[in-house]
Write a protein that holds these residues in place. Structure first.
Motif, PDB file in Angstrom:
ATOM      1  N   VAL A  10       0.826  -1.213   0.000  1.00 44.58           N
ATOM      2  CA  VAL A  10       0.000   0.000   0.000  1.00 44.58           C
ATOM      3  C   VAL A  10       0.857   1.258   0.000  1.00 44.58           C
ATOM      4  CG1 VAL A  10      -1.682   1.339   1.327  1.00 44.58           C
ATOM      5  CG2 VAL A  10      -1.968  -1.141   1.083  1.00 44.58           C
ATOM      6  N   TYR A  11       1.913   1.254   0.806  1.00 45.51           N
ATOM      7  CA  TYR A  11       2.719   2.466   0.967  1.00 45.51           C
ATOM      8  C   TYR A  11       4.011   2.452   0.142  1.00 45.51           C
ATOM      9  CZ  TYR A  11      -0.546   3.151   4.765  1.00 45.51           C
ATOM     10  OH  TYR A  11      -1.703   3.304   5.491  1.00 45.51           O
ATOM     11  N   GLY A  12       4.174   1.434  -0.697  1.00 41.89           N
ATOM     12  CA  GLY A  12       5.381   1.370  -1.516  1.00 41.89           C
ATOM     13  C   GLY A  12       5.536   2.558  -2.446  1.00 41.89           C
ATOM     14  N   LEU A  13       4.411   3.126  -2.883  1.00 34.38           N
ATOM     15  CA  LEU A  13       4.432   4.320  -3.725  1.00 34.38           C
ATOM     16  C   LEU A  13       5.260   5.428  -3.087  1.00 34.38           C
ATOM     17  CD1 LEU A  13       3.213   6.139  -6.042  1.00 34.38           C
ATOM     18  CD2 LEU A  13       1.346   6.607  -4.461  1.00 34.38           C
ATOM     19  N   PHE A  14       5.091   5.608  -1.774  1.00 36.24           N
ATOM     20  CA  PHE A  14       5.781   6.692  -1.077  1.00 36.24           C
ATOM     21  C   PHE A  14       7.267   6.397  -0.904  1.00 36.24           C
ATOM     22  CE2 PHE A  14       1.337   6.931   0.134  1.00 36.24           C
ATOM     23  CZ  PHE A  14       1.061   8.279  -0.019  1.00 36.24           C
ATOM     24  N   SER A  15       7.602   5.162  -0.586  1.00 35.56           N
ATOM     25  CA  SER A  15       9.013   4.850  -0.363  1.00 35.56           C
ATOM     26  C   SER A  15       9.811   4.928  -1.660  1.00 35.56           C
ATOM     27  CB  SER A  15       9.158   3.466   0.286  1.00 35.56           C
ATOM     28  OG  SER A  15       8.527   2.463  -0.471  1.00 35.56           O
ATOM     29  N   THR A  16       9.220   4.518  -2.787  1.00 40.24           N
ATOM     30  CA  THR A  16       9.925   4.618  -4.066  1.00 40.24           C
ATOM     31  C   THR A  16      10.209   6.075  -4.408  1.00 40.24           C
ATOM     32  OG1 THR A  16       8.844   2.612  -4.862  1.00 40.24           O
ATOM     33  CG2 THR A  16       9.847   4.044  -6.523  1.00 40.24           C
ATOM     34  N   HIS A  17       9.208   6.938  -4.256  1.00 38.58           N
ATOM     35  CA  HIS A  17       9.416   8.351  -4.571  1.00 38.58           C
ATOM     36  C   HIS A  17      10.364   9.015  -3.569  1.00 38.58           C
ATOM     37  CE1 HIS A  17       6.117   7.779  -7.392  1.00 38.58           C
ATOM     38  NE2 HIS A  17       6.438   8.936  -7.905  1.00 38.58           N
ATOM     39  N   ASP A  49      14.774  22.099   1.497  1.00 41.55           N
ATOM     40  CA  ASP A  49      13.853  22.343   2.606  1.00 41.55           C
ATOM     41  C   ASP A  49      13.974  21.261   3.680  1.00 41.55           C
ATOM     42  OD1 ASP A  49      11.435  23.813   3.700  1.00 41.55           O
ATOM     43  OD2 ASP A  49      10.646  21.760   3.546  1.00 41.55           O
ATOM     44  N   ALA A  50      14.200  21.679   4.922  1.00 35.67           N
ATOM     45  CA  ALA A  50      14.469  20.745   6.009  1.00 35.67           C
ATOM     46  C   ALA A  50      13.242  19.920   6.391  1.00 35.67           C
ATOM     47  CB  ALA A  50      14.989  21.502   7.226  1.00 35.67           C
ATOM     48  N   GLU A  51      12.065  20.549   6.438  1.00 35.56           N
ATOM     49  CA  GLU A  51      10.873  19.801   6.863  1.00 35.56           C
ATOM     50  C   GLU A  51      10.519  18.701   5.862  1.00 35.56           C
ATOM     51  OE1 GLU A  51       6.138  20.303   7.954  1.00 35.56           O
ATOM     52  OE2 GLU A  51       7.319  22.095   7.478  1.00 35.56           O
ATOM     53  N   THR A  52      10.574  19.039   4.576  1.00 33.96           N
ATOM     54  CA  THR A  52      10.284  18.027   3.559  1.00 33.96           C
ATOM     55  C   THR A  52      11.298  16.900   3.627  1.00 33.96           C
ATOM     56  OG1 THR A  52       9.370  19.741   2.130  1.00 33.96           O
ATOM     57  CG2 THR A  52       9.940  17.646   1.085  1.00 33.96           C
ATOM     58  N   LEU A  53      12.566  17.244   3.823  1.00 37.18           N
ATOM     59  CA  LEU A  53      13.603  16.231   3.902  1.00 37.18           C
ATOM     60  C   LEU A  53      13.377  15.313   5.098  1.00 37.18           C
ATOM     61  CD1 LEU A  53      16.162  14.888   2.951  1.00 37.18           C
ATOM     62  CD2 LEU A  53      17.474  16.629   4.200  1.00 37.18           C
ATOM     63  N   GLU A  54      13.041  15.873   6.238  1.00 35.14           N
ATOM     64  CA  GLU A  54      12.786  15.054   7.437  1.00 35.14           C
ATOM     65  C   GLU A  54      11.700  14.021   7.160  1.00 35.14           C
ATOM     66  OE1 GLU A  54      13.689  13.714  10.895  1.00 35.14           O
ATOM     67  OE2 GLU A  54      14.054  15.875  11.092  1.00 35.14           O
ATOM     68  N   ARG A  55      10.647  14.443   6.483  1.00 35.30           N
ATOM     69  CA  ARG A  55       9.542  13.525   6.194  1.00 35.30           C
ATOM     70  C   ARG A  55       9.964  12.428   5.213  1.00 35.30           C
ATOM     71  NH1 ARG A  55       4.005  16.268   7.231  1.00 35.30           N
ATOM     72  NH2 ARG A  55       4.591  18.110   8.443  1.00 35.30           N
ATOM     73  N   LEU A  56      10.761  12.795   4.219  1.00 36.76           N
ATOM     74  CA  LEU A  56      11.266  11.792   3.289  1.00 36.76           C
ATOM     75  C   LEU A  56      12.161  10.781   4.002  1.00 36.76           C
ATOM     76  CD1 LEU A  56      12.203  14.021   0.209  1.00 36.76           C
ATOM     77  CD2 LEU A  56      10.290  12.424   0.359  1.00 36.76           C
ATOM     78  N   LEU A  57      13.036  11.269   4.863  1.00 34.10           N
ATOM     79  CA  LEU A  57      13.955  10.385   5.564  1.00 34.10           C
ATOM     80  C   LEU A  57      13.235   9.470   6.544  1.00 34.10           C
ATOM     81  CD1 LEU A  57      16.953  12.811   6.137  1.00 34.10           C
ATOM     82  CD2 LEU A  57      16.910  10.797   4.650  1.00 34.10           C
ATOM     83  N   LEU A  58      12.154   9.943   7.153  1.00 31.13           N
ATOM     84  CA  LEU A  58      11.372   9.086   8.040  1.00 31.13           C
ATOM     85  C   LEU A  58      10.765   7.908   7.269  1.00 31.13           C
ATOM     86  CD1 LEU A  58       9.615  11.737  10.299  1.00 31.13           C
ATOM     87  CD2 LEU A  58      11.234   9.987  11.059  1.00 31.13           C
ATOM     88  N   VAL A  59      10.325   8.162   6.041  1.00 36.62           N
ATOM     89  CA  VAL A  59       9.805   7.069   5.211  1.00 36.62           C
ATOM     90  C   VAL A  59      10.923   6.080   4.908  1.00 36.62           C
ATOM     91  CG1 VAL A  59       8.868   6.479   2.940  1.00 36.62           C
ATOM     92  CG2 VAL A  59       7.933   8.416   4.204  1.00 36.62           C
ATOM     93  N   LEU A  60      12.087   6.574   4.527  1.00 38.31           N
ATOM     94  CA  LEU A  60      13.197   5.691   4.180  1.00 38.31           C
ATOM     95  C   LEU A  60      13.710   4.927   5.395  1.00 38.31           C
ATOM     96  CD1 LEU A  60      15.163   7.916   1.643  1.00 38.31           C
ATOM     97  CD2 LEU A  60      13.586   6.032   1.170  1.00 38.31           C
ATOM     98  N   ALA A  61      13.616   5.546   6.578  1.00 39.57           N
ATOM     99  CA  ALA A  61      13.994   4.839   7.803  1.00 39.57           C
ATOM    100  C   ALA A  61      12.994   3.727   8.110  1.00 39.57           C
ATOM    101  CB  ALA A  61      14.084   5.819   8.971  1.00 39.57           C
ATOM    102  N   ALA A  62      11.729   3.961   7.817  1.00 37.01           N
ATOM    103  CA  ALA A  62      10.700   2.960   8.087  1.00 37.01           C
ATOM    104  C   ALA A  62      10.860   1.716   7.231  1.00 37.01           C
ATOM    105  CB  ALA A  62       9.315   3.568   7.865  1.00 37.01           C
TER     106      ALA A  62
END
Length: 332
Positions: A10-17, A49-62
């Motif tokens: 379901v969430y693979g779309l987000f991790s790929t991007h 942008d730091a906030e956007t990066l933090e959110r991307l990195l949280l996905v990649l950490a997950a």
């Protein structure tokens, strides 16, 4: 709560991007070169942008692509780093870029395929490689992705092919030369001709010049459905037959049989389905083949059947430690 396997789908779309963007904006390179860093510090260093990066990195950490320590600093996970470092020959960034910028947009056609069938939906579209080679940028992107997917596996496949004593190899649809280079590096007496569309020629010349291969690596421009294949002791197809239907594959293999010297061989290098339908990368790329080409992935037994129908004998399958394997047929 959905099971983890379903969450991954379901969430693979987000991790790929997230992976694509982190690579594209230099985040992964920064973390690999500089070591653990917070999102804020990384963003400041890269002026993003730091906030956007933090959110991307949280996905990649997950999904365990990166790791986050107790102080909120991120590092690229040791097991994934070689595949995300552009300096490493195993780097997959170009392939991920191709998936996001090309394949994703085409997947929307699957809805129409289900309703009307591929043949009806694609009737007015150009042929697959007219689209793939539509301009210099698209050609460069595709060839870069194919090199990244193919070069490291090709080193092992060249060994499995057992080309000692082979003098002339023709690599059909060999693109910018991933398998050709791997084979030439391993077998000093070998000469390879890449047979591909004219658009590929300048890219292969760059490979030849960059690696100092001289006249050991040649190029023959042509269309393998219209033109005969150059004569050789061995003919190879790497990621080619999966682009086409069985009838076209059989036609190509018959051409290879005519081009191949008596006692010579043909090499088919492809992802292979297991008998139970796995593994996932093969199943996923099989769906990609449906929208990007006219082909599909097959089992080793299906490729063996095609080889035998084309006149080859003594067919064997040799599996590599990668997801690309080798099926060999011999010309009596």
């Amino acid at each position: 709560m959905a099971p983890g396997t379903l969450d991954n789908v379901v969430y693979g779309l987000f991790s790929t991007h997230a992976l694509h963007l982190a690579d594209r904006h230099g985040v992964l390179a920064h973390l690999i070169e500089r070591g653990p860093s917070s999102a804020a510090d990384t963003a400041a260093a890269l002026t993003i942008d730091a906030e956007t990066l933090e959110r991307l990195l949280l996905v990649l950490a997950a999904v365990s692509v990166v790791e986050r320590d107790a102080d909120g600093r991120y590092r690229v996970a040791e097991q994934t780093a070689p595949f995300l470092d552009s300096r490493d020959p195993r780097y997959l960034g170009g392939f991920v870029d191709h998936l996001v910028t090309n394949t994703t947009g085409q997947l929307t056609r699957l809805h129409h395929y289900l309703e009307r069938g591929k043949e009806a939906v694609d009737a007015a579209l150009p042929s697959p490689f007219e689209t793939i080679y539509r301009d210099e940028e698209a050609t460069e992107s595709f060839l870069r992705a194919m090199w990244q997917l193919s070069f490291e596996p090709s080193k092992e496949l060249a060994g499995l092919a057992g080309l000692d004593g082979t003098r002339r190899l023709v690599d059909v649809g060999g693109a910018s030369g991933a398998f050709a280079v791997a084979a030439l590096d391993r077998y000093p007496e070998l000469h390879v001709t890449v047979f591909d569309l004219p658009e590929v020629g300048t890219h292969l010349e760059r490979t030849r010049d960059a690696r100092g291969l001289g006249d050991r690596l040649g190029f023959a421009a042509g269309d393998f459905f219209r033109d005969p294949l150059p004569a050789a002791d061995c003919v190879s197809f790497g990621y080619i037959l999966s682009d086409w239907e069985d009838d076209f594959c059989l036609e190509l293999l018959r051409k290879a049989h005519k081009a191949c010297a008596s006692g010579g061989r043909v090499l088919i290098m492809e992802r292979l389905f297991d008998e139970d339908g796995g593994p996932l990368p093969t199943a996923a790329m099989n769906l990609s083949m449906h929208v990007e080409t006219r082909g599909r992935h097959r089992t080793a037994a299906e490729y063996t059947a095609l080889l035998e129908e084309a006149g080859f004998t003594d067919c064997v399958t040799r599996r590599s430690s990668w997801d690309k394997h080798l099926v060999i047929g011999s010309r009596p």
